[in-house]
Design a protein around this motif. Sequence first.
Motif, PDB file in Angstrom:
ATOM      1  N   THR A  94     121.234  68.095 -50.193  1.00 52.51           N
ATOM      2  CA  THR A  94     122.142  68.273 -51.334  1.00 52.51           C
ATOM      3  C   THR A  94     123.586  68.017 -50.910  1.00 52.51           C
ATOM      4  O   THR A  94     124.376  67.448 -51.678  1.00 52.51           O
ATOM      5  CB  THR A  94     122.018  69.696 -51.906  1.00 52.51           C
ATOM      6  OG1 THR A  94     120.666  69.930 -52.299  1.00 52.51           O
ATOM      7  CG2 THR A  94     122.927  69.885 -53.110  1.00 52.51           C
ATOM      8  N   GLN A  95     123.934  68.402 -49.695  1.00 52.16           N
ATOM      9  CA  GLN A  95     125.281  68.111 -49.185  1.00 52.16           C
ATOM     10  C   GLN A  95     125.545  66.615 -49.188  1.00 52.16           C
ATOM     11  O   GLN A  95     126.643  66.170 -49.540  1.00 52.16           O
ATOM     12  CB  GLN A  95     125.445  68.670 -47.766  1.00 52.16           C
ATOM     13  CG  GLN A  95     125.527  70.189 -47.679  1.00 52.16           C
ATOM     14  CD  GLN A  95     125.518  70.669 -46.245  1.00 52.16           C
ATOM     15  OE1 GLN A  95     124.468  71.009 -45.713  1.00 52.16           O
ATOM     16  NE2 GLN A  95     126.681  70.682 -45.604  1.00 52.16           N
ATOM     17  N   VAL A  96     124.560  65.838 -48.789  1.00 48.28           N
ATOM     18  CA  VAL A  96     124.719  64.374 -48.791  1.00 48.28           C
ATOM     19  C   VAL A  96     124.929  63.876 -50.215  1.00 48.28           C
ATOM     20  O   VAL A  96     125.803  63.044 -50.485  1.00 48.28           O
ATOM     21  CB  VAL A  96     123.497  63.697 -48.146  1.00 48.28           C
ATOM     22  CG1 VAL A  96     123.641  62.177 -48.213  1.00 48.28           C
ATOM     23  CG2 VAL A  96     123.327  64.157 -46.693  1.00 48.28           C
ATOM     24  N   GLU A  97     124.141  64.405 -51.147  1.00 48.78           N
ATOM     25  CA  GLU A  97     124.284  64.020 -52.549  1.00 48.78           C
ATOM     26  C   GLU A  97     125.667  64.387 -53.080  1.00 48.78           C
ATOM     27  O   GLU A  97     126.331  63.576 -53.746  1.00 48.78           O
ATOM     28  CB  GLU A  97     123.214  64.709 -53.398  1.00 48.78           C
ATOM     29  CG  GLU A  97     123.322  64.389 -54.878  1.00 48.78           C
ATOM     30  CD  GLU A  97     122.436  65.262 -55.750  1.00 48.78           C
ATOM     31  OE1 GLU A  97     122.380  65.002 -56.971  1.00 48.78           O
ATOM     32  OE2 GLU A  97     121.824  66.215 -55.217  1.00 48.78           O
ATOM     33  N   MET A  98     126.119  65.596 -52.788  1.00 49.10           N
ATOM     34  CA  MET A  98     127.435  66.035 -53.264  1.00 49.10           C
ATOM     35  C   MET A  98     128.555  65.217 -52.630  1.00 49.10           C
ATOM     36  O   MET A  98     129.627  65.062 -53.213  1.00 49.10           O
ATOM     37  CB  MET A  98     127.647  67.512 -52.955  1.00 49.10           C
ATOM     38  CG  MET A  98     126.711  68.469 -53.688  1.00 49.10           C
ATOM     39  SD  MET A  98     126.804  68.353 -55.495  1.00 49.10           S
ATOM     40  CE  MET A  98     125.199  67.587 -55.830  1.00 49.10           C
ATOM     41  N   GLY A  99     128.295  64.673 -51.445  1.00 44.01           N
ATOM     42  CA  GLY A  99     129.305  63.869 -50.769  1.00 44.01           C
ATOM     43  C   GLY A  99     129.698  62.633 -51.555  1.00 44.01           C
ATOM     44  O   GLY A  99     130.878  62.277 -51.633  1.00 44.01           O
ATOM     45  N   VAL A 100     128.724  61.971 -52.145  1.00 46.42           N
ATOM     46  CA  VAL A 100     129.034  60.781 -52.948  1.00 46.42           C
ATOM     47  C   VAL A 100     129.862  61.168 -54.163  1.00 46.42           C
ATOM     48  O   VAL A 100     130.881  60.544 -54.475  1.00 46.42           O
ATOM     49  CB  VAL A 100     127.741  60.054 -53.374  1.00 46.42           C
ATOM     50  CG1 VAL A 100     128.068  58.870 -54.280  1.00 46.42           C
ATOM     51  CG2 VAL A 100     126.960  59.584 -52.143  1.00 46.42           C
ATOM     52  N   ALA A 101     129.461  62.224 -54.854  1.00 49.25           N
ATOM     53  CA  ALA A 101     130.189  62.666 -56.046  1.00 49.25           C
ATOM     54  C   ALA A 101     131.607  63.096 -55.709  1.00 49.25           C
ATOM     55  O   ALA A 101     132.562  62.753 -56.422  1.00 49.25           O
ATOM     56  CB  ALA A 101     129.434  63.812 -56.720  1.00 49.25           C
ATOM     57  N   MET A 102     131.764  63.844 -54.632  1.00 48.03           N
ATOM     58  CA  MET A 102     133.100  64.310 -54.264  1.00 48.03           C
ATOM     59  C   MET A 102     134.002  63.156 -53.871  1.00 48.03           C
ATOM     60  O   MET A 102     135.188  63.121 -54.220  1.00 48.03           O
ATOM     61  CB  MET A 102     132.992  65.327 -53.118  1.00 48.03           C
ATOM     62  CG  MET A 102     134.340  65.860 -52.635  1.00 48.03           C
ATOM     63  SD  MET A 102     135.420  66.451 -53.953  1.00 48.03           S
ATOM     64  CE  MET A 102     134.488  67.881 -54.507  1.00 48.03           C
TER      65      MET A 102
END
Length: 331
Positions: free
Chosen positions: A299-307
């Motif tokens: 999930t951290q990786v996923e949130m990284g793109v959004a952030m």
Amino acid sequence: MTAPEFTYPEGSAAFPHRSLVGIGGLAPHEIMFLLDEAQQWVELNRGTQKRRDLLSGLTIINAFFENSTRTLLSFEIAGKRLGADVVNMAVASSSVKKGETLIDTAWTLNAMRADAIVIRHASSGAVHLISNLVDCPVLNAGDGQHEHPTQALLDALTIRQNKRAFNGLRVTICGDILHSRVARSNILALNSLGAEVRVCAPPALLPADIERMNVQVFHDFDAALKGADVVMMLRLQLERMEGQFIPSPREYRHLYGLSLERLAKAEGNALVMHPGPMNRGIEIDSNVADLVGRSQITTQVEMGVAMRMACLDVLTRRGRGVEGWALESKP
């Protein structure tokens, strides 16, 4: 403890910074503003149509003077999903390897009239130096042992997705605190948002003045885990170590590795996080890293793109002439 006030004004006053060099210069409401901006991209990225043309016609240069997988790919995907032209600078074959100074490289990049530059560098302060030499926004993708602001922001976004609020949240960060820019940025962000931050490591892997960062210091991992709502593990950064910091990886795992038995000492719904890359079987066991419902590592990786989409959007609004975004401060 009184919850921090996170209301923020509209337009440029919501985030009046020209560049994103570190968390240290951000107010709590500015951090929350970026988290809120990123939320829209979380939803977009989970759909089938992931591209928006907000940055169409803009050029973003990813200048990574250090190796990276997650951060580089994340920034590249973020820029392309916003419609920008993204150029990854091949440092290994660049003039830097021929002896060109960092200042000359900055002037060269500036002459190419990029609309934003993302920089990762092994020297602390290098990103700040470049931000003062170029005319476009600069985003820090990690500089030496200083900061990694977008990692802290994506970690905060990951926590908020699960815990909703930060005030009073107990976060334990365990591992190589001394060499970790991720730890530094996370401590700054989480403290600013109202969380209670604990750090745990052997004495040799803690900065001498760590107490000044408003954290609780532990050398006993079991004690640091008691009542924790979030457990954030860090790898041993052997590439930054000179000398003997730990007796052996086996001994380190015995004292500071996160196992299922150790995780049971934290709160029953405690989140498990790791910025990657992981050393499975040293700082974290595989059955913990892959624990469904608790591990937030992917999930951290996923949130990284959004952030990173949010940061690129916000920092380029002045150049795009978006109304209400006449940013002036630098960096």
